[in-house]
Scaffold this active site. Structure first.
Site, short mmCIF file in Angstrom:
data_model
loop_
_atom_site.label_atom_id
_atom_site.label_comp_id
_atom_site.label_asym_id
_atom_site.label_seq_id
_atom_site.Cartn_x
_atom_site.Cartn_y
_atom_site.Cartn_z
N LYS A 1 -6.49 88.97 138.09
CA LYS A 1 -6.00 89.46 139.38
C LYS A 1 -4.56 89.04 139.57
O LYS A 1 -4.27 87.86 139.36
CB LYS A 1 -6.88 88.85 140.48
CG LYS A 1 -6.48 89.23 141.87
CD LYS A 1 -7.32 88.51 142.87
CE LYS A 1 -6.76 88.79 144.24
NZ LYS A 1 -7.27 87.89 145.22
N LYS B 1 -6.10 84.11 138.20
CA LYS B 1 -5.59 84.63 139.47
C LYS B 1 -4.17 84.12 139.68
O LYS B 1 -3.94 82.91 139.76
CB LYS B 1 -6.49 84.20 140.63
CG LYS B 1 -5.94 84.62 141.99
CD LYS B 1 -6.90 84.38 143.12
CE LYS B 1 -6.26 84.78 144.44
NZ LYS B 1 -7.17 84.62 145.57
C1 PBG Z 1 -8.43 84.84 148.80
C2 PBG Z 1 -8.20 86.22 148.33
C3 PBG Z 1 -7.01 86.94 148.38
C4 PBG Z 1 -7.28 88.20 147.84
C5 PBG Z 1 -8.61 88.22 147.48
N1 PBG Z 1 -9.17 86.97 147.78
C6 PBG Z 1 -5.70 86.57 148.97
C7 PBG Z 1 -4.90 85.50 148.41
O1 PBG Z 1 -5.22 84.88 147.40
O2 PBG Z 1 -3.88 85.24 149.04
C8 PBG Z 1 -6.28 89.30 147.68
C9 PBG Z 1 -6.83 90.65 147.41
C10 PBG Z 1 -5.85 91.75 147.54
O3 PBG Z 1 -4.63 91.57 147.66
O4 PBG Z 1 -6.34 92.89 147.54
N2 PBG Z 1 -9.51 84.76 149.68
#
Ligand code: PBG
Length: 325
Positions: free
Chosen positions: A248, A195
């Protein structure tokens, strides 16, 4: 493979032959639909940067989940927007919190729909970070305990799969251990493994009101310049007990999806994140691209890169198109 004996266009002459030799396929089975749930009744609040995506109160959420299920979408992933946020993200692991109640309601009304939860405290903390903060630092090991508690309350509410997205080290191990010790050895664990600290999450943070109030997430999410590190994260998560690993965002990280798929033997998920959705929607609304075609091509390309599963805000729209063919 020289011309004129070989002519690639022979295999492009008709839809029939193209269907027969197509290498990558997109199916409704691949889709996971993200849903935002908030307190209240009768709430269907459109997220301005994500046309067609809403914050739902539980009553509407059940309906939306059922519609997804009826389109053949096998799973939803829930993101909670609590009324109260505090330093320790207490609502995240409240057995009666918004997400815990949403799980129970969906499983009651639509038991065959697989329910996944995002396990991360950022939507529940007043500072917006994914971990406990002390003197401006995000604490790792102390946060693991909260994440484990959060996952356990989801399990007790009937969730099928938990997906930690916090990027604390050791969280997969901590959550797996807590679940197993409490008799939840069958709960599936999908780790947000690679991520990245990405600007593509912008619209999501508007939706969940979860932007960090100071600093950024670069001390825990990955540096976009790194690829080997993505593999390390994935291997570590598998060792710690992840059943499925995730990359991601997806679009700007297709090389990571491809590389990871080549190296692991567990299913790989790709998160087609909020910013990727918003860009296509915005261009389509301006008449600059054909939104449906770009959506389908984008999702198919993620499959071609090696993703087995795709988390996407387009899930319902894509499923609707697929059932039409
Ligand atoms: C954290 C989380 C995020 C997303 C999914 N889980 C936000 C982040 O890490 O700031 C982002 C998903 C998206 O942008 O569609 N709980």
């Amino acid at each position: 493979m020289a011309f004129p004996i070989h002519r690639s266009r022979r295999l492009r002459q008709s839809t029939a032959i193209m269907r027969m030799v197509r290498e990558a396929h997109l199916s409704v089975d691949d889709l996971i639909y993200p849903l935002f749930v908030c307190e209240g009744k009768g709430i269907k609040d459109e997220i301005s940067s994500m046309p067609g995506i809403f914050r739902w109160s539980i009553d509407g959420l059940i309906q939306e989940a059922r519609e997804a299920f009826e389109l053949g979408i096998p799973a939803v992933i829930l993101f909670g927007i609590p009324d109260k946020k505090d330093e320790m993200g207490t609502e995240a692991y409240n057995p009666n919190g918004i997400v815990q109640r949403a799980i129970r309601e969906i499983k009651t009304h639509c038991p065959d729909l697989l329910v996944i939860t995002d396990v991360c405290i950022d939507e529940f903390t007043d500072h917006g970070h994914c971990g406990i903060v002390r003197e401006g630092k995000i604490l790792n090991d102390e946060t693991l305990e909260l994440l484990s508690k959060m996952a356990l309350t989801h399990a007790q509410s009937g969730v099928d799969m938990v997906a930690p997205s916090d990027m604390m080290d050791g969280r997969v191990q901590a959550i797996r251990q807590t679940l197993d010790e409490n008799g939840f050895q069958d709960i599936i664990l999908m780790a947000y493994s690679a991520k990245y600290a990405s600007a593509y999450y912008g619209p999501f943070r508007e939706a969940a009101d979860s932007s960090p109030k100071f600093g950024d997430r670069r001390s825990y999410q990955m540096d976009p310049g790194n690829s080997d590190e993505g593999l390390r994260e994935v291997f570590q998560d598998i060792e710690e007990g992840a059943d499925i690993v995730m990359v991601k965002p997806a679009l700007a990280y297709m090389d990571i999806i491809q590389r990871i798929k080549a190296q692991v033997n567990v299913p790989v998920a790709a998160y087609n994140v909020s910013g990727e959705y918003s860009m296509i929607k915005a261009a389509a609304q301006n008449g600059w691209v054909d939104g449906e075609l770009v959506m389908m091509e984008t999702l198919l390309s993620m499959k071609r890169a090696g993703a087995n599963l795709i988390l996407t805000y387009f899930a319902k729209e894509a499923a609707t198109l697929m059932t039409r063919y």
